[in-house]
Scaffold this motif. Structure first.
Motif, PDB file in Angstrom:
ATOM      1  N   TYR A 166       3.098  -0.218   1.832  1.00 22.12           N
ATOM      2  CA  TYR A 166       2.901  -1.484   0.889  1.00 22.12           C
ATOM      3  C   TYR A 166       3.328  -2.892   1.208  1.00 22.12           C
ATOM      4  N   ASP A 167       2.397  -3.687   1.005  1.00 22.27           N
ATOM      5  CA  ASP A 167       2.859  -5.058   1.303  1.00 22.27           C
ATOM      6  C   ASP A 167       3.896  -5.754   0.227  1.00 22.27           C
ATOM      7  N   LYS A 168       4.530  -6.828   0.328  1.00 28.01           N
ATOM      8  CA  LYS A 168       5.395  -7.454  -0.603  1.00 28.01           C
ATOM      9  C   LYS A 168       4.732  -7.436  -1.980  1.00 28.01           C
ATOM     10  N   ASP A 169       3.470  -7.444  -2.123  1.00 25.36           N
ATOM     11  CA  ASP A 169       3.087  -7.522  -3.827  1.00 25.36           C
ATOM     12  C   ASP A 169       2.730  -6.060  -4.029  1.00 25.36           C
ATOM     13  N   GLY A 170       2.993  -5.182  -3.350  1.00 23.18           N
ATOM     14  CA  GLY A 170       2.882  -3.749  -3.789  1.00 23.18           C
ATOM     15  C   GLY A 170       1.663  -3.276  -3.637  1.00 23.18           C
ATOM     16  N   LYS A 171       0.898  -3.710  -2.797  1.00 22.81           N
ATOM     17  CA  LYS A 171      -0.673  -3.318  -2.474  1.00 22.81           C
ATOM     18  C   LYS A 171      -0.692  -2.644  -1.489  1.00 22.81           C
ATOM     19  N   GLU A 172      -1.343  -1.356  -1.168  1.00 21.39           N
ATOM     20  CA  GLU A 172      -1.269  -0.514  -0.304  1.00 21.39           C
ATOM     21  C   GLU A 172      -1.937  -1.064   0.780  1.00 21.39           C
ATOM     22  N   ILE A 173      -1.439  -0.963   1.927  1.00 19.92           N
ATOM     23  CA  ILE A 173      -1.792  -1.520   3.493  1.00 19.92           C
ATOM     24  C   ILE A 173      -2.410  -0.315   4.276  1.00 19.92           C
ATOM     25  N   LYS A 174      -1.698   0.795   4.185  1.00 23.95           N
ATOM     26  CA  LYS A 174      -2.200   1.831   5.178  1.00 23.95           C
ATOM     27  C   LYS A 174      -1.648   3.301   4.797  1.00 23.95           C
TER      28      LYS A 174
END
Length: 183
Positions: A166-174
């Motif tokens: 997850y990125d710093k905004d809580g969005k799944e990256i991979k």
């Protein structure tokens, strides 16, 4: 752990023998539970394994239990034995890596912390366990003459452990599969 070095949990712990202070507790042997020196140590290796996955460390060697452990989700365990199965990992970074493991005897918990090269700014890794196949055991009675051959029937379970980034905004990256385990 210096850059390029591989860590062996078994080498660090040494043999589980009474002369080194190890006590007997339940272990899995031959598909059944029995007491042996160092029983329960897999709770420590499991805790370390999960911390290593979350720190994005390269796992060199890891095996699941033959029977699912009650204290961890499928595929997130790490079974070790004296002179046998081992949890090994490698420091693939350019900087030293430090491990801190401690026990809270009052709470009866083990904590593992991994210090080294941080993940990208604000990135986190969460772990998921997914059962991908469950095959019920055959309950047809089998006659045996040796009582040592009697075993409790268990379902065959194939499970996967996934690292979810997850990125710093809580969005799944991979998502990256950490392992496939069969019990």
């Amino acid at each position: 752990l210096q850059p390029g070095e591989t860590f062996s949990t078994n080498d660090c712990l040494g043999p589980r023998i009474a002369g080194k202070g190890w006590k007997a507790a339940p272990v899995i042997e031959g598909g059944t539970y029995t007491d042996d020196l160092g029983g329960g140590i897999c709770q420590v290796s499991k805790t370390l394994y999960n911390a290593l996955l979350k720190a994005d460390v390269e796992i060199v060697s890891r095996r699941p239990h033959s029977i699912p452990a009650s204290y961890v989700k499928h595929a997130l365990d790490a079974m070790i034995t004296t002179g046998g199965s081992d949890l090994k990992f490698k420091n693939t970074t350019d900087w030293p890596m430090f491990l801190l493991l401690y026990v809270d005897e009052e709470k009866k918990t083990v904590t593992a912390e991994v210090y080294g090269t941080p993940l990208a700014d604000g990135m986190t890794i969460k772990l998921e366990s997914v059962d991908v196949e469950i095959t019920p055991f055959d309950a047809t009675p089998v006659v045996v003459t040796d009582p040592d051959l009697v075993r409790k029937g268990r379902n065959r379970i194939v499970a996967e452990a996934w690292k979810v980034y997850y990125d710093k905004d809580g969005k799944e990256i991979k998502r990256v599969k950490a392992n496939t385990s069969t019990y």
